[in-house]
Structure formats: structure tokens, C-alpha cells
Write an enzyme that holds these catalytic residues in place. Structure first.
Site, PDB file in Angstrom:
ATOM      1  CB  THR A 131      -1.797  -5.543   0.977  1.00 12.84           C
ATOM      2  OG1 THR A 131      -1.543  -6.946   1.200  1.00 12.84           O
ATOM      3  CG2 THR A 131      -0.981  -4.772   2.015  1.00 12.84           C
ATOM      4  CE  LYS A 158       1.507  -1.980  -0.312  1.00 10.41           C
ATOM      5  NZ  LYS A 158       1.135  -1.178  -1.488  1.00 10.41           N
TER       6      LYS A 158
HETATM    7  P1  NAP Z   1       4.817  -5.808  -8.507  1.00 10.40           P
HETATM    8  O1  NAP Z   1       4.578  -6.685  -9.677  1.00 10.40           O
HETATM    9  O2  NAP Z   1       5.894  -6.148  -7.534  1.00 10.40           O
HETATM   10  O3  NAP Z   1       5.077  -4.330  -9.089  1.00 10.40           O
HETATM   11  C1  NAP Z   1       5.554  -3.307  -8.262  1.00 10.40           C
HETATM   12  C2  NAP Z   1       5.752  -2.069  -9.099  1.00 10.40           C
HETATM   13  O4  NAP Z   1       6.251  -1.025  -8.259  1.00 10.40           O
HETATM   14  C3  NAP Z   1       6.784  -2.222 -10.232  1.00 10.40           C
HETATM   15  O5  NAP Z   1       6.357  -1.473 -11.348  1.00 10.40           O
HETATM   16  C4  NAP Z   1       8.024  -1.600  -9.619  1.00 10.40           C
HETATM   17  O6  NAP Z   1       8.931  -1.095 -10.575  1.00 10.40           O
HETATM   18  C5  NAP Z   1       7.410  -0.453  -8.857  1.00 10.40           C
HETATM   19  N1  NAP Z   1       8.285   0.085  -7.816  1.00 10.40           N
HETATM   20  C6  NAP Z   1       8.857  -0.579  -6.788  1.00 10.40           C
HETATM   21  N2  NAP Z   1       9.575   0.260  -6.024  1.00 10.40           N
HETATM   22  C7  NAP Z   1       9.459   1.490  -6.599  1.00 10.40           C
HETATM   23  C8  NAP Z   1       9.983   2.780  -6.293  1.00 10.40           C
HETATM   24  N3  NAP Z   1      10.778   2.978  -5.247  1.00 10.40           N
HETATM   25  N4  NAP Z   1       9.663   3.807  -7.111  1.00 10.40           N
HETATM   26  C9  NAP Z   1       8.872   3.621  -8.201  1.00 10.40           C
HETATM   27  N5  NAP Z   1       8.366   2.424  -8.550  1.00 10.40           N
HETATM   28  C10 NAP Z   1       8.648   1.382  -7.749  1.00 10.40           C
HETATM   29  O7  NAP Z   1       3.474  -5.632  -7.648  1.00 10.40           O
HETATM   30  P2  NAP Z   1       1.964  -5.982  -8.058  1.00 10.40           P
HETATM   31  O8  NAP Z   1       1.690  -7.414  -7.722  1.00 10.40           O
HETATM   32  O9  NAP Z   1       1.683  -5.480  -9.411  1.00 10.40           O
HETATM   33  O10 NAP Z   1       1.168  -5.129  -6.973  1.00 10.40           O
HETATM   34  C11 NAP Z   1       0.798  -3.768  -7.223  1.00 10.40           C
HETATM   35  C12 NAP Z   1       0.559  -3.072  -5.885  1.00 10.40           C
HETATM   36  O11 NAP Z   1      -0.468  -3.739  -5.172  1.00 10.40           O
HETATM   37  C13 NAP Z   1       1.759  -3.041  -4.946  1.00 10.40           C
HETATM   38  O12 NAP Z   1       1.705  -1.843  -4.219  1.00 10.40           O
HETATM   39  C14 NAP Z   1       1.512  -4.212  -4.014  1.00 10.40           C
HETATM   40  O13 NAP Z   1       2.165  -3.997  -2.790  1.00 10.40           O
HETATM   41  C15 NAP Z   1       0.017  -4.166  -3.900  1.00 10.40           C
HETATM   42  N6  NAP Z   1      -0.665  -5.432  -3.643  1.00 10.40           N
HETATM   43  C16 NAP Z   1      -0.410  -6.519  -4.410  1.00 10.40           C
HETATM   44  C17 NAP Z   1      -1.133  -7.681  -4.193  1.00 10.40           C
HETATM   45  C18 NAP Z   1      -0.929  -8.913  -5.044  1.00 10.40           C
HETATM   46  O14 NAP Z   1      -1.383  -9.993  -4.644  1.00 10.40           O
HETATM   47  N7  NAP Z   1      -0.344  -8.792  -6.229  1.00 10.40           N
HETATM   48  C19 NAP Z   1      -2.102  -7.723  -3.168  1.00 10.40           C
HETATM   49  C20 NAP Z   1      -2.334  -6.580  -2.419  1.00 10.40           C
HETATM   50  C21 NAP Z   1      -1.631  -5.428  -2.668  1.00 10.40           C
HETATM   51  P3  NAP Z   1      10.132  -2.012 -11.193  1.00 10.40           P
HETATM   52  O15 NAP Z   1       9.506  -2.765 -12.328  1.00 10.40           O
HETATM   53  O16 NAP Z   1      11.118  -0.985 -11.597  1.00 10.40           O
HETATM   54  O17 NAP Z   1      10.606  -2.917 -10.086  1.00 10.40           O
HETATM   55  O1  F7E Z   2       3.734 -15.976  -0.315  1.00 14.05           O
HETATM   56  C1  F7E Z   2       4.462 -19.081   1.478  1.00 14.05           C
HETATM   57  C2  F7E Z   2       4.775 -17.765   2.151  1.00 14.05           C
HETATM   58  O2  F7E Z   2       5.329 -14.420  -1.408  1.00 14.05           O
HETATM   59  C3  F7E Z   2       2.501 -16.625  -0.085  1.00 14.05           C
HETATM   60  C4  F7E Z   2       2.361  -9.988  -2.219  1.00 14.05           C
HETATM   61  O3  F7E Z   2       1.787  -9.726  -3.479  1.00 14.05           O
HETATM   62  O4  F7E Z   2       0.334 -10.989  -1.423  1.00 14.05           O
HETATM   63  C5  F7E Z   2       1.710 -11.214  -1.621  1.00 14.05           C
HETATM   64  O5  F7E Z   2       2.349 -11.519  -0.389  1.00 14.05           O
HETATM   65  C6  F7E Z   2       2.669 -17.687   1.010  1.00 14.05           C
HETATM   66  C7  F7E Z   2       3.380 -17.153   2.260  1.00 14.05           C
HETATM   67  O6  F7E Z   2       2.867 -13.795  -1.181  1.00 14.05           O
HETATM   68  C8  F7E Z   2       7.397 -20.098  -0.374  1.00 14.05           C
HETATM   69  O7  F7E Z   2       5.423 -17.981   3.406  1.00 14.05           O
HETATM   70  C9  F7E Z   2       6.004 -21.000   1.023  1.00 14.05           C
HETATM   71  O8  F7E Z   2       2.728 -17.642   3.386  1.00 14.05           O
HETATM   72  O9  F7E Z   2       3.512 -15.484  -2.798  1.00 14.05           O
HETATM   73  P1  F7E Z   2       3.924 -14.917  -1.510  1.00 14.05           P
HETATM   74  P2  F7E Z   2       2.472 -13.017   0.156  1.00 14.05           P
HETATM   75  O10 F7E Z   2       3.536 -13.031   1.163  1.00 14.05           O
HETATM   76  O11 F7E Z   2       1.123 -13.530   0.552  1.00 14.05           O
HETATM   77  C10 F7E Z   2       0.018  -9.899  -0.541  1.00 14.05           C
HETATM   78  C11 F7E Z   2      -1.487  -9.772  -0.502  1.00 14.05           C
HETATM   79  C12 F7E Z   2       0.735  -8.654  -0.908  1.00 14.05           C
HETATM   80  O12 F7E Z   2       0.226  -7.560  -0.703  1.00 14.05           O
HETATM   81  C13 F7E Z   2       2.157  -8.777  -1.324  1.00 14.05           C
HETATM   82  O13 F7E Z   2       2.570  -7.615  -2.053  1.00 14.05           O
HETATM   83  O14 F7E Z   2       3.505 -18.726   0.486  1.00 14.05           O
HETATM   84  N1  F7E Z   2       5.605 -19.728   0.828  1.00 14.05           N
HETATM   85  N2  F7E Z   2       7.100 -21.251   0.304  1.00 14.05           N
HETATM   86  C14 F7E Z   2       6.443 -19.135  -0.039  1.00 14.05           C
HETATM   87  N3  F7E Z   2       6.447 -17.886  -0.554  1.00 14.05           N
HETATM   88  C15 F7E Z   2       7.442 -17.588  -1.449  1.00 14.05           C
HETATM   89  N4  F7E Z   2       7.451 -16.351  -2.011  1.00 14.05           N
HETATM   90  N5  F7E Z   2       8.395 -18.505  -1.795  1.00 14.05           N
HETATM   91  C16 F7E Z   2       8.415 -19.779  -1.286  1.00 14.05           C
HETATM   92  O15 F7E Z   2       9.275 -20.583  -1.624  1.00 14.05           O
END
Ligand code: NAP
Ligand code: F7E
Length: 340
Positions: A131, A158
């Protein structure tokens, strides 16, 4: 014979799109799900009633990333050709409340899976969900060579998982890759991430159900892309000739404030009339600006995302309005090449 893929985190946003994509490509897909007291498979339930009969190629197994012996059993039994490791405690703000659990599931979870693959002597390809949060306070634009300076327990966990993946590639010659993905969103995004929180609120405020939206730091800059395009990038990474690490991002930065303005504007509302500040959404340390440089993926295999943040905002607002009008959960279908 069909290729066999294992997806951890299949119930999440990315896992659900990836399962859909791999089934369309003819894979046999296995997913690891956690046992919960209420069923939490709403993002993948539609795959069991798919008109193309993909359901017969979809298999679920109970497991948890904190349970190493279960990982060993599953890997030995399933013997996948490709492993997509997406499971993680993925919420940055929550990682400050649960740092030890986050390190265990998100950091050690990767080593448990890699060890299970190694000990079962599997010849499989491995994808690690790294990430942009690993870059933390390093200035944008960030690429594969940018210094990791994580600012949260999630980011540090990570970095551990990322470095472990590289170490298994170099030490044991495993085909192990990390995708360093910048924020990617969709109508399936978890409701407490900022984009989805905003688009759900816009739909509810437009419908007259709510009046205000409470937010934290709206000056933060993120590079928001469309999740289906990013999971396609994960698949391409594992089809390459050689394993490597790749940044996936749009290359465009946008503040949370800009996202708010675009989302409210999409329904003819003025965001400043509805948004309020709530310090509970601030983080002990914040990542100010993440903007990715995806040149390596573009040069290597022509990955170039079509959907930019303004279009993403419209996709998500429209989906949340539709979901509200239909009184519940509606599963979206990406209208992109390769997803028909
Ligand atoms: P998400 O919607 O939060 O999904 C996370 C998944 O992990 C869910 O299926 C959750 O299961 C499962 N999980 C959590 N803890 C677990 C555990 N202890 N054992 C087994 N399964 C577990 O995340 P996402 O947005 O799809 O992201 C997928 C991956 O990419 C994650 O590793 C995240 O950190 C990474 N990532 C995301 C982003 C982004 O912008 N979306 C960017 C960079 C990296 P439940 O449904 O049971 O909770
Ligand atoms: O926050 C600001 C907050 O929680 C984005 C995950 O998928 O992307 C995600 O992490 C920004 C931050 O995502 C609120 O402070 C303001 O600056 O949507 P977010 P994140 O923290 O960037 C990365 C790439 C991952 O890997 C992670 O798994 O928005 N912000 N106000 C807020 N954020 C939240 N959640 N809620 C607020 O009310």
C-alpha cells in the site's frame, strides 16, 4: 485444465472484484472467509447465482490470518497455482486503536501464508497487497524506489509484509510480487472509508434523510482510482515473466475537500452547507499527501487506468442513490473491457 487461485480477503472490496474477474477468465477460485455471527458475504453472494454457472468453480473455506496451522492445512489441500493475499485489518484509523492485532493479522499474516506455501513445496505465484501508506511522510510523487516512512501501525505492518515478500522472493526464488496500490474505491468500498462515507451521506442528504456529514482532516491529498481496474492489475502482475513490485495509481492527486465538492455538486448541493468538523476522525499522525507514479506498470504491461477521480465520484454517488432508492444492497457490475 483450469488454473486454481486462492484469494484471502475474498469478502472485501478487492476480493469480490478479483473473484469475479478470475471466474470470468475461467479460473477455479477458492476463498478464505472468517466465521462471523452474522453472514458477511454480501459482496460475493451474486457469484453463486451467476448465469455463466461460475458458481460451480467457486469454493469457500473458513480460516483466519492469525491461525498459521489452518493456513498450512488449506495451502496443502487446495494447492493453488496463484495466491492473492488481500486479507488485512485495512483501516488506518482503527490500526491506532488495535495496533497489536493489526500487526498480527496484517504483518504476521503474510509470513504465515508464505511459510505455508514454502513448507508445502508449492510451485505457485504469490501476490501481496502492499500500500501507498508505506510511503507515509515521503513527498509525492511516490514510486517503487521511494523511501518507506509509515505513519501508522497499519503502515508499519504493511512494510513488514512487503519486505517479507521480497525476502522470500530473493531467499527461496519464489514468484512473489507486491502491488503497491494507492487508494482505490468503488460502490463496494467499506462504509467507513472516506470516499464511501461521503457518497453515502450525499445520497441520504439529497433524499432528506440527513442534514449533516461529520468529517476529520479534509486537507489530506489522495490518489483515488477505480477498484476493478486495480484488481486487473493484480492479475497482470502474476502473469508477468519475472516477479517484481509495482505501483498502481492514477498519478492524479485530489484533496478530501475536492472530493466532497465533486460529490455534493453531482446532486446539485453545496458541500459547505452540510459538512461539519469532528475531531474524533483525526488520526494521531496523518499522511498528508499520496500521489503515485505508475510508470513501471505502464511500461511493463501497459497498465493505464481509464477511470479518474471525477468519474469515480459520479459512479459512487449514482450507486449510493440507487441503493437507497431500492431500499438495500445493490451489487454493481463494472463496465470495463474484460468484464462483460
Ligand atoms: P477490505 O474491504 O477491508 O477487505 C479486507 C478483507 O480482509 C475482508 O475480506 C476481511 O474479512 C479480510 N480480513 C480481515 N482480517 C482478517 C483476518 N484476520 N483473517 C482473514 N481475513 C481477514 O479491504 P480492500 O479495500 O478490499 O483491500 C484489500 C487489501 O488491499 C487489503 O490488504 C488492504 O490493506 C490492501 N490495500 C487496499 C487499498 C485500497 O485503497 N482499497 C490500497 C492499498 C492496499 P471480513 O469480511 O470478514 O472482515
Ligand atoms: O482516509 C481523511 C483521512 O480512511 C483517507 C485504506 O484502504 O487507503 C486507505 O487508507 C483520508 C485520510 O483511507 C475522514 O484522515 C477525513 O487522510 O478513506 P481513508 P486511507 O487512510 O488513505 C490506503 C491506500 C490503504 O492501504 C488502506 O487500507 O481521508 N479523512 N475525514 C477521513 N477518513 C475517514 N475514514 N473518515 C473521515 O471522516
Amino acid at each position: 485444465m483450469a488454473k486454481r487461485a486462492l484469494i484471502t480477503g475474498i469478502t472485501g472490496q478487492d476480493g469480490s472484484y478479483l473473484a469475479e474477474l478470475l471466474l470470468l477468465k475461467g479460473y477455479e477460485v477458492h476463498g478464505i472467509i472468517r466465521r462471523a455471527s452474522t453472514v458477511n458475504t454480501r459482496r460475493i453472494d451474486h457469484l453463486y447465482v451467476d448465469p455463466h454457472e461460475s458458481a460451480v468453480r467457486l469454493f469457500m473455506h473458513y480460516g483466519d490470518m492469525v491461525d498459521g496451522s489452518r493456513m498450512s492445512v488449506l495451502l496443502s489441500e487446495i494447492r493453488p497455482d496463484e495466491v492473492y493475499h488481500l486479507a488485512s485489518q485495512s483501516h488506518v484509523r482503527v490500526s491506532f486503536d488495535e495496533p497489536e492485532y493489526t500487526a498480527n493479522a496484517t504483518g504476521l499474516g503474510t509470513i504465515r501464508l508464505l511459510e505455508a506455501i514454502r513448507q508445502a513445496r508449492l510451485d505457485c505465484r504469490f501476490y501481496q497487497a502492499s500500500t501507498s501508506e508505506m510511503f507515509g511522510s515521503s513527498a509525492p510523487p511516490q514510486n517503487e524506489d521511494t523511501l518507506f516512512q509509515p505513519q501508522s501501525p497499519y503502515g508499519t505492518a504493511k512494510v513488514f509484509a512487503h519486505c517479507t515478500t521480497k525476502n522470500y522472493r530473493e531467499a527461496y526464488g519464489m514468484f512473489a510480487c507486491s502491488g503497491i496500490l494507492f487508494n482505490h474505491e468503488s460502490p463496494r468500498r467499506g462504509e467507513t472509508f472516506v470516499t464511501r462515507k461521503i457518497t453515502r451521506a450525499v445520497a441520504r442528504i439529497k433524499a432528506g434523510l440527513d442534514e449533516h456529514l461529520w468529517m476529520g482532516n479534509i486537507d489530506a491529498v489522495r490518489d483515488w482510482g477505480y477498484a476493478p481496474e486495480y484488481v486487473e492489475g493484480m492479475w497482470r502482475m502474476l502473469q508477468a515473466d519475472e516477479p517484481d513490485d509495482y505501483v498502481l495509481a492514477t498519478g492524479d492527486g485530489c484533496t478530501v475537500r475536492d472530493f466532497l465538492a465533486m460529490a455534493f455538486d453531482a446532486v446539485g448541493l453545496d458541500w459547505e452547507r452540510h459538512v461539519r468538523f469532528d475531531e474524533r476522525y483525526l488520526r494521531p499522525s496523518e499522511v498528508g499527501s499520496l500521489i503515485g507514479d505508475p510508470s513501471r506498470a505502464k511500461v511493463a504491461w501497459g497498465w493505464d487506468p481509464l477511470v479518474r477521480t471525477p468519474e469515480l465520484v459520479k459512479i459512487m454517488v449514482n450507486a449510493d442513490i440507487l441503493a437507497l432508492e431500492s431500499g438495500g444492497h445493490v451489487i454493481d457490475r463494472p463496465e470495463l473491457p474484460g468484464w462483460a
